[in-house]
Design an enzyme around this catalytic site. Structure first.
Site, short mmCIF file in Angstrom:
data_model
loop_
_atom_site.label_atom_id
_atom_site.label_comp_id
_atom_site.label_asym_id
_atom_site.label_seq_id
_atom_site.Cartn_x
_atom_site.Cartn_y
_atom_site.Cartn_z
N ASN A 40 -1.14 -9.95 6.50
CA ASN A 40 -1.04 -8.55 6.92
C ASN A 40 -2.20 -7.77 6.33
O ASN A 40 -2.15 -7.32 5.18
CB ASN A 40 0.30 -7.98 6.48
CG ASN A 40 0.56 -6.62 7.09
OD1 ASN A 40 -0.37 -5.88 7.39
ND2 ASN A 40 1.82 -6.29 7.26
N ASP A 41 -3.23 -7.61 7.11
CA ASP A 41 -4.45 -6.93 6.66
C ASP A 41 -4.20 -5.50 6.22
O ASP A 41 -5.09 -4.86 5.67
CB ASP A 41 -5.46 -6.89 7.82
CG ASP A 41 -6.38 -8.09 7.82
OD1 ASP A 41 -6.62 -8.65 6.75
OD2 ASP A 41 -6.86 -8.45 8.91
N CYS A 42 -3.04 -5.00 6.54
CA CYS A 42 -2.76 -3.58 6.27
C CYS A 42 -1.89 -3.37 5.04
O CYS A 42 -1.52 -2.25 4.73
CB CYS A 42 -2.12 -2.95 7.49
SG CYS A 42 -3.25 -2.97 8.89
N ASN B 89 -2.47 -3.25 1.70
CA ASN B 89 -3.64 -3.23 0.82
C ASN B 89 -3.19 -2.75 -0.56
O ASN B 89 -3.31 -1.58 -0.90
CB ASN B 89 -4.71 -2.31 1.40
CG ASN B 89 -4.87 -2.51 2.90
OD1 ASN B 89 -4.55 -1.63 3.70
ND2 ASN B 89 -5.31 -3.68 3.30
N GLN C 28 -9.56 -2.57 4.07
CA GLN C 28 -9.64 -3.99 3.75
C GLN C 28 -10.63 -4.32 2.64
O GLN C 28 -10.49 -5.30 1.96
CB GLN C 28 -10.02 -4.79 5.00
CG GLN C 28 -8.83 -5.21 5.82
CD GLN C 28 -8.45 -4.15 6.83
OE1 GLN C 28 -9.29 -3.67 7.57
NE2 GLN C 28 -7.19 -3.76 6.87
#
Ligand code: BGC
Ligand code: NOJ
Length: 814
Positions: free
Chosen positions: A486-488, A490, A503
């Site tokens: 899940n790149d989101c 963070n 990112q």
């Protein structure tokens, strides 16, 4: 409401009205020359890399959305009326419009005032060019004098620069025109060794290469000055905006059909042969001319089209199924496999939502894409694996992306996404399971593309696994790094400045935030690696991996279980994410799907509990949302996930990519009904009738369907380039239908709906064609197998030792 229909026999989707809610697109080319084409002929082309080698120009987020492409205009020279058979750009009142998107080609056309016109667009195999084959028929009872104008805009190669650096670019454009062929040679005088050419099968009545001359200073594409006037200006582009336009006049008798072929190509030249005569500034056109001569001949173009059709027939023939569900059949047999080719080629770089300049090929994305592609062209999968592995860092970490043209890691994005290395293990394992080609593990591969750093690929996998062991957090769970799948999410970013990349901004030391998802992934990849080690005779090493897996499983149960579901992560404060204790984001899909897929809690009811919680809290009729409750505000410590309004993207959208993890998880618990039901909810073919809600193409998966918190629940976005393609293909074929590749052979373990009496399939595996006939005799998923009439023990079929190429398998489910 529907905007067309499937034509399964011809492997086409037929769009019957041009004003689809969004452009419905197709991909041309499947090797090195690529094009995107919409149902109204919009789109662009590039060679290998949509950013660095863009052949034609396209403007994203246009008004209307899709404007600019491979356009043809027809003009009735008697009346002066003109129109475009593909509807755009003139949007005339055409009749019988259709766009047939097929395997590597699109045929777009219509009839206007008795003139029927269809254009077949495709890229021949093994060539760096595209063909536009226009067929015109006069349905009137009087002759007609027509003008045909072609037009496409050349991009000045680097698409990023092309759309920003106007002070320079308005002065660099250069073309040549010879024998009716338009050559685009911007920057050929200096460092480029490539040019584009645009030829036509007819004697020209004129041409244009300067956009302003073609359009007129204040005209749009719907009213080009040249078309209005019925006469080209023979303009030569010096700077400004080079285009290619041919003008062909023809007379059609009543009932007569004629064809015009246009070829747009890309040519590279050895540096010492760039010019002819040598020392001049004139393009050496010999190679391009030879290619043009071939494909401007309609018979040759037809033959190339037939070869393309045969190629796709063969590729798709490698896995064909016949189930009671037509949506399953057409996705598996045609469109899902086809989409897997596109995701393999493009990763997430170029679609109508990915601009081609934003991202190269993703490390995690491309590795996962192999799951749906490897059976089609294993040799290309092999090459991709070695390219990806060469961008791995010696630490075992990886560049998050690489550019397809240079095959180098992208420094802007860098590394530190702590899930990345594990996908390499999963990709390589999938490759060996499909092919039995163990030699890939001995291939010498560099780290960070540095000469002298080569080790066998197997060591890359060892380092991938070790990477996580060296990066465990306070609870013994894997540290998340910049983000996991899940790149989101963070967790080390804490960004309060507009414009910062979620990112790549890291302002925490990264020693606290942990990911339960990576733990699940580690458990999965650890078992795959142990199996590889074992098969290579490395028993002690395999045992170590299994011990690591067992330990991580125990850690997940001790610190990653929330009572009714798996936690998602711990943030930089050590607070739980995805827990009942949270105000929002109490339960996430990724850890439920992936931990169960990896086998955690299958025996003791934990997995069942997690999946029950998914059903209760996350499942909607349009698919399973990513988390609940959605984030209603921005959380500094969570990052991009909470930047999205409720119900979109990672903030509780139906992020289709992870739905198949739950589907596979359901099959692991034997729930074929639930698995197939989830599968159907996001199956685009099954959503076809919802056209005006769903809005995206009904023949391919979209990345996201708006979740239940969004005002547009059920609306899809970002079609085509999504990990959903590979994962859903993998889920339906390997886990629901249970035609599963293993290191030792082909396993048949269907977990199908209880209502299905069975299904048939043909699967070509390691050169042998398996004819599979599954019959249900009871309600369960207990499979017994007969191979060529002989009952076998277990359900894995080893490749025949006597050279048989056809094998019949009967599977009885009880
Ligand atoms: C998107 C993610 C994507 C990331 C990196 C984000 O804006 O929501 O899905 O992975 O960008 O490109
Ligand atoms: C899209 C990205 O390409 C992929 O790498 C990522 O896993 C998902 N978004 C989820 O954030």
């Amino acid at each position: 409401m529907q905007f067309g229909h499937f034509d399964d026999l011809n492997r086409e989707y037929v769009i019957t009205r041009p004003d689809t809610p969004l452009p419905w697109i197709n991909y041309l080319g499947c090797q090195a020359y690529f094009g995107l084409i919409s149902n109204t002929a919009g789109g662009y082309s590039f060679y290998k890399d949509a950013r660095l080698r863009r052949i034609t120009r396209y403007r994203y987020n246009n008004v209307p959305y899709d404007f600019g492409g491979r356009y043809l205009y027809l003009r009735d020279n008697g009346s002066g009326e003109f129109w475009s058979p593909s509807w755009q750009p003139t949007r005339s009142a055409i009749e019988d419009y259709s766009c047939r998107h097929g395997m590597g080609y699109s045929i777009i056309g219509s009839t206007y005032q008795g003139i029927e016109a269809h254009t077949r667009y495709f890229v021949p195999l093994n060539e760096n060019l595209e063909i536009w084959q226009l067929t015109l028929t006069n349905k009137r009872d009087t002759p007609v004098e027509l003008s045909t104008f072609s037009i496409q805009e050349f991009c000045l190669w680097d698409a990023q620069d092309d759309s920003t650096n106007f002070q320079r670019n308005f002065s660099t454009g250069q073309v040549e025109v010879e024998d009716g062929v338009i050559y685009h040679k911007t920057e050929y005088r200096e460092r480029r060794d490539h040019f584009a050419y645009f030829g036509c099968s007819r004697q020209l009545d004129g041409f244009d290469t300067q956009r302003e001359a073609f359009l007129g200073a204040y005209n749009g594409w719907d009213t080009p000055a040249v078309v209005k006037a019925g006469k080209s200006t023979d303009s030569m582009a010096h700077g400004w905006s080079p285009v290619g336009s041919h003008h062909v006049k023809l007379t059609l008798q009543p009932g007569e059909t004629q064809q015009i072929v246009f070829v747009l190509g890309y040519q590279e030249m050895p540096v010492d042969q760039k010019f002819d005569p040598p020392g001049s500034q004139i393009i050496n056109k010999a190679a391009a001319k030879a290619t043009l001569a071939k494909y401007l001949d309609p018979t040759q173009a037809d033959a190339a089209f037939d070869r393309l059709a045969a190629y796709w027939k063969e590729l798709l023939g490698l896995c064909q199924v016949e189930t009671p569900d037509p949506h399953t059949n057409r996705m598996v047999n045609i469109w899902n496999a086809y989409q897997c080719m596109a995701t393999f080629n493009m990763s997430r770089s170029a679609s109508f939502y990915e601009s081609g300049i934003g991202r190269g090929l993703g490390f995690r994305d491309s590795n996962q894409d192999l799951l749906g592609f490897v059976h089609m062209v294993p040799s290309r999968a092999r090459e991709r694996i070695l390219d990806l592995a060469a961008t791995q860092l010696s630490s075992g970490g990886a560049y998050h992306q690489y550019q397809p043209l240079t095959k180098r890691g992208n420094n802007d994005v860098g590394s530190g996404f702590n899930d990345d290395p594990h996908w390499l293990i999963i990709g390589v394992s999938a490759y060996i399971k499909e092919t039995g080609d163990w030699s890939i593990l001995d291939e010498k591969v560099q780290y960070d593309n540095q000469a002298g750093t080569e080790t066998p690929l197997y060591e890359h996998l060892q380092r991938s696994f070790a990477y996580t062991l060296a990066r465990l957090g306070p609870h013994g769970l894997p540290l998340i790094g910049r983000a996991d799948w899940n790149d989101c999410l963070n967790l080390n970013c804490f960004s309060d400045t507009p414009g910062q990349s979620f990112q790549t901004t890291t302002n925490k030391n990264g020693q606290v935030a942990e990911s339960v998802f990576i733990a699940g992934l580690f458990v999965h990849s650890g078992q795959e690696l142990a199996n590889l080690a074992e098969a290579r005779g490395l028993q002690a090493e395999a045992a170590r991996y299994r011990a690591d897996v067992a330990k991580m499983t125990a850690t997940v149960m001790a610190h990653g279980w929330d009572g009714d579901w798996f936690l998602r992560a711990y943030d930089d404060f050590g607070h739980k994410i995805g827990s009942k204790e949270c105000a929002e984001g109490q339960i996430y899909i990724e850890s439920q799907g992936y931990c169960v897929l990896a086998g955690i809690g299958l025996e003791d009811g934990v997995a069942q509990k997690a999946l029950d919680s998914v059903r209760t809290h996350l499942a909607t009729k349009h698919g399973i949302v990513l988390q609940q409750p959605c984030y209603s505000k921005y959380y500094l410590e969570l990052g991009e996930i909470s930047s999205y309004p409720p119900g979109y993207k990672e903030n509780a959208g139906i992020f289709c990519h992870n739905n198949p993890w739950v589907i596979i998880a359901e099959t692991r618990l034997g729930s074929g009904d639930q698995a197939h039901d989830y599968y159907t909810r996001i199956n685009p073919s099954a959503r076809e009738a919802l056209g005006d809600l769903h809005r995206c193409e009904p023949y391919v998966y979209a990345q996201m369907i708006a979740g239940k918190d969004a005002p547009t629940h059920g609306e899809a976005k970002n079609s085509w380039l999504t990990g959903t393609a590979a994962w859903n293909y993998f889920a339906i074929v390997q886990w629901i239908l249970g035609i599963r590749t293993e290191l030792g052979g082909l396993t048949l373990a269907p977990v199908i709906p209880t209502t299905w009496p069975g299904f048939r399939a043909t699967r070509v595996f390691r050169g042998v064609t398996y004819h599979i006939d599954v019959k249900r005799e009871g309600k369960g998923s207990q499979a017994s197998l007969e191979v060529d009439g002989i009952a076998i023990k277990g359900n894995t079929i080893t490749p025949p030792s006597d050279g048989r190429k056809e094998v019949s398998v009967k599977v009885t489910l009880r």
